[in-house]
Design a protein around this motif. Structure first.
Motif, PDB file in Angstrom:
ATOM      1  N   ASP A   1     136.503  76.256  77.621  1.00 37.21           N
ATOM      2  CA  ASP A   1     136.131  75.915  79.008  1.00 37.21           C
ATOM      3  C   ASP A   1     136.102  77.194  79.834  1.00 37.21           C
ATOM      4  OD1 ASP A   1     136.196  74.374  81.746  1.00 37.21           O
ATOM      5  OD2 ASP A   1     135.911  72.937  80.169  1.00 37.21           O
ATOM      6  N   ASP A   2     136.513  77.065  81.351  1.00 36.06           N
ATOM      7  CA  ASP A   2     136.474  78.006  82.306  1.00 36.06           C
ATOM      8  C   ASP A   2     137.279  79.272  81.770  1.00 36.06           C
ATOM      9  OD1 ASP A   2     135.903  79.663  84.535  1.00 36.06           O
ATOM     10  OD2 ASP A   2     136.441  77.941  85.841  1.00 36.06           O
ATOM     11  N   GLY A   3     137.139  80.283  82.042  1.00 39.10           N
ATOM     12  CA  GLY A   3     138.074  81.342  81.949  1.00 39.10           C
ATOM     13  C   GLY A   3     137.904  82.454  80.503  1.00 39.10           C
TER      14      GLY A   3
ATOM     15  N   LEU B   1     127.082  73.526  74.933  1.00 37.74           N
ATOM     16  CA  LEU B   1     127.178  74.333  76.234  1.00 37.74           C
ATOM     17  C   LEU B   1     127.603  73.165  77.161  1.00 37.74           C
ATOM     18  CD1 LEU B   1     126.363  77.126  76.937  1.00 37.74           C
ATOM     19  CD2 LEU B   1     124.075  76.035  77.700  1.00 37.74           C
ATOM     20  N   LYS B   2     128.644  73.465  77.879  1.00 35.24           N
ATOM     21  CA  LYS B   2     129.073  72.640  79.021  1.00 35.24           C
ATOM     22  C   LYS B   2     128.613  73.363  80.419  1.00 35.24           C
ATOM     23  CE  LYS B   2     133.155  70.971  81.329  1.00 35.24           C
ATOM     24  NZ  LYS B   2     134.680  70.657  81.465  1.00 35.24           N
ATOM     25  N   TRP B   3     127.793  72.610  81.044  1.00 34.73           N
ATOM     26  CA  TRP B   3     126.982  73.233  82.288  1.00 34.73           C
ATOM     27  C   TRP B   3     127.977  72.527  83.517  1.00 34.73           C
ATOM     28  CZ3 TRP B   3     121.356  74.626  83.410  1.00 34.73           C
ATOM     29  CH2 TRP B   3     121.213  74.921  84.576  1.00 34.73           C
TER      30      TRP B   3
ATOM     31  N   MET C   1     129.271  72.748  87.769  1.00 37.14           N
ATOM     32  CA  MET C   1     128.522  73.409  89.018  1.00 37.14           C
ATOM     33  C   MET C   1     129.868  72.650  90.017  1.00 37.14           C
ATOM     34  SD  MET C   1     126.985  72.029  91.762  1.00 37.14           S
ATOM     35  CE  MET C   1     125.349  72.112  92.825  1.00 37.14           C
ATOM     36  N   ASN C   2     130.490  73.535  90.600  1.00 33.36           N
ATOM     37  CA  ASN C   2     131.603  73.343  91.489  1.00 33.36           C
ATOM     38  C   ASN C   2     131.746  73.698  92.838  1.00 33.36           C
ATOM     39  OD1 ASN C   2     133.959  72.262  89.476  1.00 33.36           O
ATOM     40  ND2 ASN C   2     133.212  74.109  88.388  1.00 33.36           N
ATOM     41  N   ARG C   3     130.304  73.859  93.477  1.00 33.17           N
ATOM     42  CA  ARG C   3     130.389  73.833  94.767  1.00 33.17           C
ATOM     43  C   ARG C   3     128.961  73.420  95.296  1.00 33.17           C
ATOM     44  NH1 ARG C   3     130.048  78.409  98.686  1.00 33.17           N
ATOM     45  NH2 ARG C   3     128.648  77.132  99.521  1.00 33.17           N
TER      46      ARG C   3
ATOM     47  N   GLY D   1     132.147  69.427  88.575  1.00 29.93           N
ATOM     48  CA  GLY D   1     133.242  68.987  89.009  1.00 29.93           C
ATOM     49  C   GLY D   1     133.501  67.825  88.793  1.00 29.93           C
ATOM     50  N   GLY D   2     133.419  67.477  87.709  1.00 29.24           N
ATOM     51  CA  GLY D   2     133.369  65.909  87.302  1.00 29.24           C
ATOM     52  C   GLY D   2     132.036  65.198  87.119  1.00 29.24           C
ATOM     53  N   GLY D   3     131.885  64.119  87.937  1.00 24.82           N
ATOM     54  CA  GLY D   3     130.694  63.524  87.899  1.00 24.82           C
ATOM     55  C   GLY D   3     129.653  63.431  88.985  1.00 24.82           C
TER      56      GLY D   3
ATOM     57  N   SER E   1     134.638  61.627  77.398  1.00 27.49           N
ATOM     58  CA  SER E   1     135.989  61.175  77.664  1.00 27.49           C
ATOM     59  C   SER E   1     137.103  61.998  76.883  1.00 27.49           C
ATOM     60  CB  SER E   1     136.024  59.787  77.716  1.00 27.49           C
ATOM     61  OG  SER E   1     137.204  59.181  78.229  1.00 27.49           O
ATOM     62  N   TRP E   2     138.060  62.138  77.326  1.00 23.14           N
ATOM     63  CA  TRP E   2     139.291  63.096  76.774  1.00 23.14           C
ATOM     64  C   TRP E   2     140.434  62.341  76.734  1.00 23.14           C
ATOM     65  CZ3 TRP E   2     139.061  68.369  79.779  1.00 23.14           C
ATOM     66  CH2 TRP E   2     137.796  68.966  79.570  1.00 23.14           C
ATOM     67  N   VAL E   3     141.124  62.518  75.544  1.00 25.78           N
ATOM     68  CA  VAL E   3     142.642  61.935  75.698  1.00 25.78           C
ATOM     69  C   VAL E   3     143.437  63.339  76.224  1.00 25.78           C
ATOM     70  CG1 VAL E   3     144.788  61.664  74.272  1.00 25.78           C
ATOM     71  CG2 VAL E   3     142.335  60.657  73.565  1.00 25.78           C
TER      72      VAL E   3
END
Ligand code: DGJ
Length: 700
Positions: free
Chosen positions: A335-337, A444-446, A448-450, A497-499, A542-544
């Motif tokens: 993920d990010d980082g 690819l996980k796209w 968008m956080n703002r 940023g989630g859903g 969905s994640w555990v």
């Protein structure tokens, strides 16, 4: 009464009949419901005239402008700049493709506006798509202040029950209901994405009938990734009139002579079987949107975000990857980082190259080691985002939304690229092509956080001519379409940023979406419960995660968290380095069981058994053909040691089974009759350590 000109659209199980008003000024809804509902007097008859308003204000109009409809809500507000607002059009022509598609054209020659009301049924579903095409046919440009996609009129005797999905970041998709007897309800977003607060989705029923069971239920969903609104008015003519469309950020848009504006599509659905039946209509429609990619099994992923946060580096990632592979994960997502300057959320966005310090032996070497464990590799990106500290910002400060001479607001320490600009789109396309071309990346996980704040494009001309919201959506869809066309083997996850960006335009171009950052067991249960009313399980990533984790601290068993996550597309996001060998063995067992039944979860028809407010709730998935029935079940009640009262609190009554058939539980071998499962219910013996179950029933 003379026969009016009318048209009938027919879906798998429903009809939708529209007639032209006697004056030729609008089209109105006559009937919408199961086949045959059209033969009989319309429930939307508005002939009981009311003093002091116009007939147009009463009519269940399909689409009517301000001018013709002066007092009650209109779907279109247009004017020549500087002139009076108001459209006074007349019916011009109709064209129909049997009972599958319809186009009704209205023209106002004085204003220079032509509007086409468009309808299209979706084969194999009970969904009708509606949109409007607005063309400037005069010599002067037009100013469009409101230009909804469509309106739907729903009969409701005294009050309508509105069901909608509302929330906030980390609490998206909460199923919410209200009864509207008078006045207006409105929801929407001006955040350039559908947003966390409301989904662009609404279900309407007559409030006198129960929400579930044999209750006629109408639904709409706006297929638009930008600003939007949905309003519902209790109208004096007796109907509930729902209007939906995009909202221009600039307050209005300009339509130049000869230009056509096509509104987003409004999907309209009907079920005679309550909210759950409506959910099944939407799920079928979304499986169709996915096309051939529906046949691609959604892989069990591990995502390291909650385990390592921004501290991404090869050694710890590989430790996680090895443990994940042992549990049966098929895909490892960083993920990010992973890029330079990203030790925290203050930097790095825009500089999309792997950080050499994090991957000292090279990124490909790292990916190779992940793949050698038998897993695919996936990567997180936030293509529209930019950190002020990035090299990209130093090179292209003009690519960011801004208002000249005004300070820029930082949200999560970042700015937003103006994705409506072609040069920005080209940069994003080239970046993704390079990443996907240079490295064996399968996922690819796209993100968008703002949202955009100072939403301007200096030098781009008057705001109303730029239509920045539509331009951003077009850029976003262009990039997603490019990914699908040029990297068809890459699975794409949509996230904001989630859903915050989940609607049909996104679902049609991605493989899964991320409904919420909140994976805490009981919180997630209610998020998923709401989500499944509108969207299909095959889209629901969905994640555990660890419990207690980042959010809700109420502890639940590992089994509870697995059953929760496997109700959609299973992933693991916990710090599995801290798990005991017993926990890892248990996890591997759940993953293996999930792989056996994921086809039923993703292709089956669902039934929502009770709600998360009940002590026991679940989801039933019927395999097409009926050979297997899968039930995910949870105990939500207090588990404080007091003996549970056997009976309803620990049973789930299944639905839709054959009462004469016998069903075997594949895990225990217990055989129960359909009649027992339907009438007494599937029994559970919950305890403090046993609070969820996956039951697979095979028809004998
Ligand atoms: C928000 C997403 O919803 C999370 O899953 C995660 O990817 C973070 N962003 C990373 O910054």
């Amino acid at each position: 009464m003379t026969a009016r000109e009318s048209w009938l659209l027919r879906t798998e199980h429903t009809v939708y009949e529209v007639a032209l008003a006697d004056t030729g000024q609008w089209a109105e809804l006559v009937a919408w419901g199961p086949h045959g509902v059209e033969s009989g007097p319309s429930p939307l008859d508005w002939s009981r005239r009311t003093h002091f308003i116009t007939p147009a204000d009463l009519a269940p109009a399909e689409y009517i402008p301000y001018g013709l409809r002066p007092f009650n809500g209109a779907d279109l507000v247009a004017q020549r700049p500087g002139a009076e607002r108001g459209v006074y059009w007349r019916f011009t022509e109709a064209s129909a493709d049997a009972d599958r598609a319809l186009r009704l054209v209205f023209t106002d020659d004085t204003l220079g506006l032509r509007a086409a009301l468009c309808y299209e049924t979706v084969a194999g579903t009970d969904v009708i798509l509606r949109w409007t095409e607005l063309t400037c046919v005069g010599d002067d440009e037009l100013r469009l202040e409101r230009f909804d996609s469509a309106a739907v009129n729903i009969p409701a005797a005294d009050a309508a029950r509105l069901t909608y999905l509302s929330g906030q970041w980390s609490r998206e998709f909460q199923r919410t209901q209200l009864e509207l007897t008078r006045g207006r309800f409105e929801m929407g977003s001006t955040q350039a994405v559908p947003g966390h607060a409301y989904a662009p989705w609404l279900a309407v029923q007559d409030a006198a009938a129960p929400a579930e069971g044999a209750t006629p239920t109408y639904g709409i969903a706006l297929e638009w990734s930008g600003n939007w609104h949905i309003t519902a008015d209790a109208e004096p003519g007796g109907a509930l009139r729902v209007r939906a469309g995009r909202v221009p950020h600039e307050g209005a848009v300009r339509l130049a002579p000869g230009a056509t504006l096509t509104t987003p599509r409004l999907a309209c659905a009907f079920s005679p079987d309550g909210l759950e039946g409506l959910a099944r209509v939407w799920h079928r429609y979304e499986r169709g949107l996915t096309g051939d990619r529906m046949n691609r099994p959604r892989k069990v992923l591990y995502n390291s975000w909650e385990a390592t946060g921004f501290a991404v580096e090869a050694a710890s990632q590989l430790e996680l990857a090895s443990l994940a592979a042992d549990m049966g994960a098929e895909l490892f997502v960083v993920d990010d980082g992973w890029f330079p300057g990203r030790a925290d959320d203050t930097g790095g966005l825009g500089d999309w190259t792997p950080d050499p310090k994090a991957f000292p032996a090279g990124f490909d070497d790292f990916i190779g080691q992940v793949r050698a464990l038998g897993m695919d590799f996936g990567l997180w990106v936030e293509p529209e985002a930019i950190s002020p500290a990035s090299e990209l910002y130093a090179r292209h400060p003009e690519w960011v939304y801004r208002v000249e001479g005004r300070p820029a607001t930082l949200v999560r320490n970042q700015l937003l690229l103006d994705l409506g600009r072609t040069d920005v789109q080209d940069f994003v396309l080239a970046t993704l092509d390079r990443l996907l071309g240079d490295h064996p990346i399968s996922y690819l996980k796209w993100d968008m956080n703002r949202p955009p704040t100072e939403r301007g494009r200096p030098g781009g001309g008057p705001a109303e001519q730029q239509d920045l919201d539509a331009a951003h959506v077009a850029g976003y869809l262009r990039v997603l379409d490019h990914l699908r066309a040029h990297h068809p083997d890459v699975t794409v996850e949509g996230c904001a940023g989630g859903g915050a960006r989940i609607e049909h335009a996104t679902i049609a171009r991605t493989d899964v979406v991320w409904p919420s950052d909140n994976t805490a067991p009981l919180d997630r249960l209610s998020i998923q419960y709401g989500y499944l009313h509108a969207h299909a399980p095959h889209t629901m990533s969905s994640w555990v995660t660890d419990s207690p984790g980042v959010f809700d601290p109420r502890p639940r068993s590992l089994g509870f968290r697995f059953v929760n996550a496997m109700a959609g597309v299973l992933g693991i996001g916990a710090d599995i380095r801290t798990w005991t060998p017993e926990q890892r063995t248990e996890a591997a067992g759940w993953v293996a069981r999930y792989k056996d039944i994921r086809d039923v979860i993703h292709h089956g028809e669902i039934r929502l058994l009770n709600t998360p407010a009940d002590a026991t709730c679940g989801v039933q998935y019927d395999e097409p053909g009926g050979a297997r029935v899968v039930v995910t079940a949870w105990n939500t009640g207090r588990l404080d040691g007091a003996p549970l009262v056997p009976g309803r609190a620990s049973r789930l009554r299944l639905r839709g089974l054959d009462p004469r058939a016998r069903y075997a539980d594949t895990a225990t071998g217990t055989v129960l009759s359909g009649a027992h499962l339907l009438h007494s219910g599937l029994p559970f013996t919950w305890s403090a350590h046993y609070d969820a179950e996956l039951v697979v029933l095979t028809r004998q």
